[in-house]
Design a protein around this motif. Structure first.
Motif, PDB file in Angstrom:
ATOM      1  N   ALA A 292       0.575  -1.366  -0.456  1.00  0.00           N
ATOM      2  CA  ALA A 292      -0.125   0.165   0.066  1.00  0.00           C
ATOM      3  C   ALA A 292       1.051   1.048   0.329  1.00  0.00           C
ATOM      4  O   ALA A 292       0.726   2.609  -0.547  1.00  0.00           O
ATOM      5  N   LEU A 293       2.025   0.961   1.012  1.00  0.00           N
ATOM      6  CA  LEU A 293       2.899   2.184   0.722  1.00  0.00           C
ATOM      7  C   LEU A 293       3.424   3.034  -0.454  1.00  0.00           C
ATOM      8  O   LEU A 293       3.687   3.771  -1.363  1.00  0.00           O
ATOM      9  N   VAL A 294       3.964   1.704  -1.599  1.00  0.00           N
ATOM     10  CA  VAL A 294       4.416   2.112  -2.301  1.00  0.00           C
ATOM     11  C   VAL A 294       3.551   2.779  -3.880  1.00  0.00           C
ATOM     12  O   VAL A 294       3.345   3.170  -4.237  1.00  0.00           O
ATOM     13  N   GLN A 295       1.981   1.985  -3.462  1.00  0.00           N
ATOM     14  CA  GLN A 295       1.198   2.521  -4.367  1.00  0.00           C
ATOM     15  C   GLN A 295       0.877   3.053  -4.180  1.00  0.00           C
ATOM     16  O   GLN A 295       0.521   4.477  -5.199  1.00  0.00           O
ATOM     17  N   ALA A 296       0.914   3.927  -2.823  1.00  0.00           N
ATOM     18  CA  ALA A 296       0.491   5.621  -2.252  1.00  0.00           C
ATOM     19  C   ALA A 296       1.208   6.407  -2.690  1.00  0.00           C
ATOM     20  O   ALA A 296       1.382   7.905  -3.106  1.00  0.00           O
ATOM     21  N   ARG A 297       2.718   5.772  -2.472  1.00  0.00           N
ATOM     22  CA  ARG A 297       4.013   6.731  -3.164  1.00  0.00           C
ATOM     23  C   ARG A 297       4.187   7.358  -4.784  1.00  0.00           C
ATOM     24  O   ARG A 297       4.023   8.124  -5.168  1.00  0.00           O
ATOM     25  N   VAL A 298       3.662   5.690  -5.339  1.00  0.00           N
ATOM     26  CA  VAL A 298       3.537   6.279  -7.074  1.00  0.00           C
ATOM     27  C   VAL A 298       3.086   7.232  -7.771  1.00  0.00           C
ATOM     28  O   VAL A 298       2.900   8.248  -8.214  1.00  0.00           O
ATOM     29  N   GLN A 299       1.370   6.650  -7.016  1.00  0.00           N
ATOM     30  CA  GLN A 299      -0.119   7.345  -7.699  1.00  0.00           C
ATOM     31  C   GLN A 299      -0.022   8.633  -6.844  1.00  0.00           C
ATOM     32  O   GLN A 299      -0.981   9.542  -7.598  1.00  0.00           O
ATOM     33  N   ASN A 300       0.521   8.964  -6.152  1.00  0.00           N
ATOM     34  CA  ASN A 300       0.123  10.017  -5.150  1.00  0.00           C
ATOM     35  C   ASN A 300       1.151  10.901  -4.694  1.00  0.00           C
ATOM     36  O   ASN A 300       1.386  10.518  -2.892  1.00  0.00           O
ATOM     37  N   PRO A 301       2.335  11.610  -5.465  1.00  0.00           N
ATOM     38  CA  PRO A 301       3.484  11.624  -4.897  1.00  0.00           C
ATOM     39  C   PRO A 301       3.493  12.538  -4.230  1.00  0.00           C
ATOM     40  O   PRO A 301       4.129  12.518  -3.255  1.00  0.00           O
ATOM     41  N   ASP A 302       2.290  14.202  -4.163  1.00  0.00           N
ATOM     42  CA  ASP A 302       2.373  14.667  -3.601  1.00  0.00           C
ATOM     43  C   ASP A 302       1.534  15.007  -2.558  1.00  0.00           C
ATOM     44  O   ASP A 302       1.438  15.529  -1.929  1.00  0.00           O
ATOM     45  N   ILE A 303       1.079  14.165  -1.726  1.00  0.00           N
ATOM     46  CA  ILE A 303      -0.297  13.654  -0.940  1.00  0.00           C
ATOM     47  C   ILE A 303       1.001  13.419   0.271  1.00  0.00           C
ATOM     48  O   ILE A 303       1.934  12.420   0.843  1.00  0.00           O
ATOM     49  N   PRO A 304       0.741  13.785   1.622  1.00  0.00           N
ATOM     50  CA  PRO A 304       1.213  13.303   2.439  1.00  0.00           C
ATOM     51  C   PRO A 304       0.638  12.365   3.340  1.00  0.00           C
ATOM     52  O   PRO A 304      -0.717  11.892   2.780  1.00  0.00           O
ATOM     53  N   ILE A 305       1.777  11.147   3.827  1.00  0.00           N
ATOM     54  CA  ILE A 305       1.415   9.413   4.153  1.00  0.00           C
ATOM     55  C   ILE A 305       2.021   9.818   5.284  1.00  0.00           C
ATOM     56  O   ILE A 305       2.687  10.140   5.852  1.00  0.00           O
ATOM     57  N   VAL A 306       0.974   8.623   5.942  1.00  0.00           N
ATOM     58  CA  VAL A 306       1.019   7.900   7.655  1.00  0.00           C
ATOM     59  C   VAL A 306       1.458   6.588   7.485  1.00  0.00           C
ATOM     60  O   VAL A 306       0.266   5.784   6.386  1.00  0.00           O
ATOM     61  N   ALA A 307       2.234   5.521   7.034  1.00  0.00           N
ATOM     62  CA  ALA A 307       1.909   4.269   6.462  1.00  0.00           C
ATOM     63  C   ALA A 307       2.583   3.471   8.125  1.00  0.00           C
ATOM     64  O   ALA A 307       2.753   3.501   9.530  1.00  0.00           O
ATOM     65  N   GLY A 308       1.557   2.188   8.320  1.00  0.00           N
ATOM     66  CA  GLY A 308       1.788   1.634   9.269  1.00  0.00           C
ATOM     67  C   GLY A 308       2.129  -0.125   8.885  1.00  0.00           C
ATOM     68  O   GLY A 308       1.859   0.112   7.492  1.00  0.00           O
ATOM     69  N   MET A 309       2.722  -0.497  10.093  1.00  0.00           N
ATOM     70  CA  MET A 309       2.956  -2.013   9.122  1.00  0.00           C
ATOM     71  C   MET A 309       4.210  -1.994   8.021  1.00  0.00           C
ATOM     72  O   MET A 309       3.618  -3.000   7.513  1.00  0.00           O
ATOM     73  N   ILE A 310       4.776  -1.564   8.695  1.00  0.00           N
ATOM     74  CA  ILE A 310       5.948  -1.511   7.847  1.00  0.00           C
ATOM     75  C   ILE A 310       6.622  -1.957   8.647  1.00  0.00           C
ATOM     76  O   ILE A 310       7.433  -0.988   9.918  1.00  0.00           O
ATOM     77  N   LEU A 311       8.090  -2.684   7.837  1.00  0.00           N
ATOM     78  CA  LEU A 311       8.739  -3.696   9.208  1.00  0.00           C
ATOM     79  C   LEU A 311       9.899  -2.788   9.808  1.00  0.00           C
ATOM     80  O   LEU A 311      10.064  -2.724  10.939  1.00  0.00           O
ATOM     81  N   ARG A 312      10.640  -2.160   8.578  1.00  0.00           N
ATOM     82  CA  ARG A 312      11.461  -1.148   9.148  1.00  0.00           C
ATOM     83  C   ARG A 312      11.310   0.185   9.018  1.00  0.00           C
ATOM     84  O   ARG A 312      11.249   0.714   8.199  1.00  0.00           O
ATOM     85  N   GLU A 313      12.382   0.640  10.274  1.00  0.00           N
ATOM     86  CA  GLU A 313      12.446   2.231  10.338  1.00  0.00           C
ATOM     87  C   GLU A 313      12.632   2.934   8.633  1.00  0.00           C
ATOM     88  O   GLU A 313      12.094   3.699   8.043  1.00  0.00           O
ATOM     89  N   GLU A 314      13.982   2.712   8.132  1.00  0.00           N
ATOM     90  CA  GLU A 314      14.892   2.877   6.989  1.00  0.00           C
ATOM     91  C   GLU A 314      13.466   2.495   5.462  1.00  0.00           C
ATOM     92  O   GLU A 314      13.955   3.637   4.491  1.00  0.00           O
ATOM     93  N   ASP A 315      12.577   2.119   5.948  1.00  0.00           N
ATOM     94  CA  ASP A 315      11.223   2.269   5.052  1.00  0.00           C
ATOM     95  C   ASP A 315      11.103   3.216   4.698  1.00  0.00           C
ATOM     96  O   ASP A 315      10.079   3.158   4.001  1.00  0.00           O
ATOM     97  N   LEU A 316      10.597   4.342   5.378  1.00  0.00           N
ATOM     98  CA  LEU A 316      10.309   4.973   6.240  1.00  0.00           C
ATOM     99  C   LEU A 316      11.180   6.191   5.790  1.00  0.00           C
ATOM    100  O   LEU A 316      10.737   7.441   5.674  1.00  0.00           O
TER     101      LEU A 316
END
Length: 304
Positions: free
Chosen positions: A89-113
């Motif tokens: 979901a995070l990948v899709q949100a970044r690709v399709q909506n790059p200008d909208i702020p994102i809060v992410a959950g269920m992501i394994l590691r800090e470096e992924d954010l």
């Protein structure tokens, strides 16, 4: 949820804020938060529930609408924030909506954010100092901490852990491997030197294919293995740290509220889960003749 959808689930959470929550110049029009889920499972459902509870406690009524596809430009024309639950979901949100702020959950590691604009969230991995603090509580006599890792994925993480271990009075006994075939020899090198085997998330070392070998090594050598989840504990690890998924959702809701109030998402550092739960395998403890305190037994979320 009552029906299964394709790989991505889109939940539109439309939150109305009364005039008392905004300045008059900002009162026109509803705020919108789009919630995109990677999959359907109890942990993901608990995260979503916690997210909704957090918003509702701040007097933000929540309306949910489920769509079968991703976020279209029409869906996001009034959206102020996306809550992405899961890596896909995070990948899709970044690709399709790059200008909208994102809060992410269920992501394994800090470096992924980190190092991504407009993105913050709650990652799943407990920081090393938290993991080692629990290790000291559950295994107070352990001093030599064995770990097998793949250098390509985890070199930096192991180097950082060593510094923390030194400060806490532990000794790290590390074995680097480049592939699964090197795992048996690496484990044998720990047989007479490690008091405990620490499981660190690693796509080479800790896999369904290597699990049996690692757990057999643990039993045969009476070296307790610290797993990654309750599934590892159930299979034979002495214990595993876990998370309160409902509270992770609440944490994400609190981050979302800060952003909706005007704080830039990129200025908010990602955070680890603030609540720690754990599972315990008393059968493994008895087989290894380990004395587990009554308080540790009592506080375990799951006991096998």
């Amino acid at each position: 949820m009552t029906r299964r959808l394709p790989i991505f689930y889109l939940v539109l959470v439309i939150a109305w804020i009364g005039l008392g929550w905004r300045l008059p110049s900002e009162a026109a029009g509803p705020e919108r938060v789009a919630v995109l889920l990677s999959t359907e499972s109890p942990p993901f459902d608990k995260v979503l529930e916690g997210f909704r509870d957090s918003l509702e406690q701040k007097k933000i009524p929540v309306l949910i609408k489920i769509l079968p596809d991703g976020l279209s430009s029409e869906d996001t024309k009034n959206v102020e924030l996306i809550f992405a639950v899961g890596s896909e979901a995070l990948v899709q949100a970044r690709v399709q909506n790059p200008d909208i702020p994102i809060v992410a959950g269920m992501i394994l590691r800090e470096e992924d954010l980190v190092n991504f604009p407009h993105t913050t969230g709650v990652y799943l991995e407990h920081p090393p100092e938290i993991q080692l603090g629990w290790m000291r509580r559950i295994l107070p006599d352990a001093r030599k901490i064995g770990v097998v890792y793949n250098g390509t994925e985890n070199m930096g993480r192991i180097e950082n852990a060593k510094k923390i271990l030194d400060q806490m009075g532990f000794q790290l006994v590390a074995q680097e491997v480049s592939g699964p075939r090197e795992l048996p020899a690496a484990l044998e090198n720990l047989a007479n030197t490690a008091d405990v085997l620490w499981g660190v998330s690693d796509h080479v070392v800790l896999t369904p294919q290597t699990a049996r070998h690692i757990l057999l090594f643990s039993f045969r050598n009476r070296i307790p293995f610290v797993g990654l989840s309750h599934a590892w504990t159930k299979a034979g690890a002495l214990y595993s740290l876990d998370r309160d998924y409902h509270d992770i959702g609440r944490q994400c809701g609190e981050l979302a509220y800060r952003i909706l109030q005007g704080e830039p998402a990129g200025s908010i550092a990602p955070v680890a889960p603030r609540k720690v739960t754990y599972s315990l395998n008393l059968k493994a403890a008895n087989r290894m003749k380990l004395n587990i305190s009554s308080s540790v037994r009592k506080d375990a979320e799951q006991v096998y």
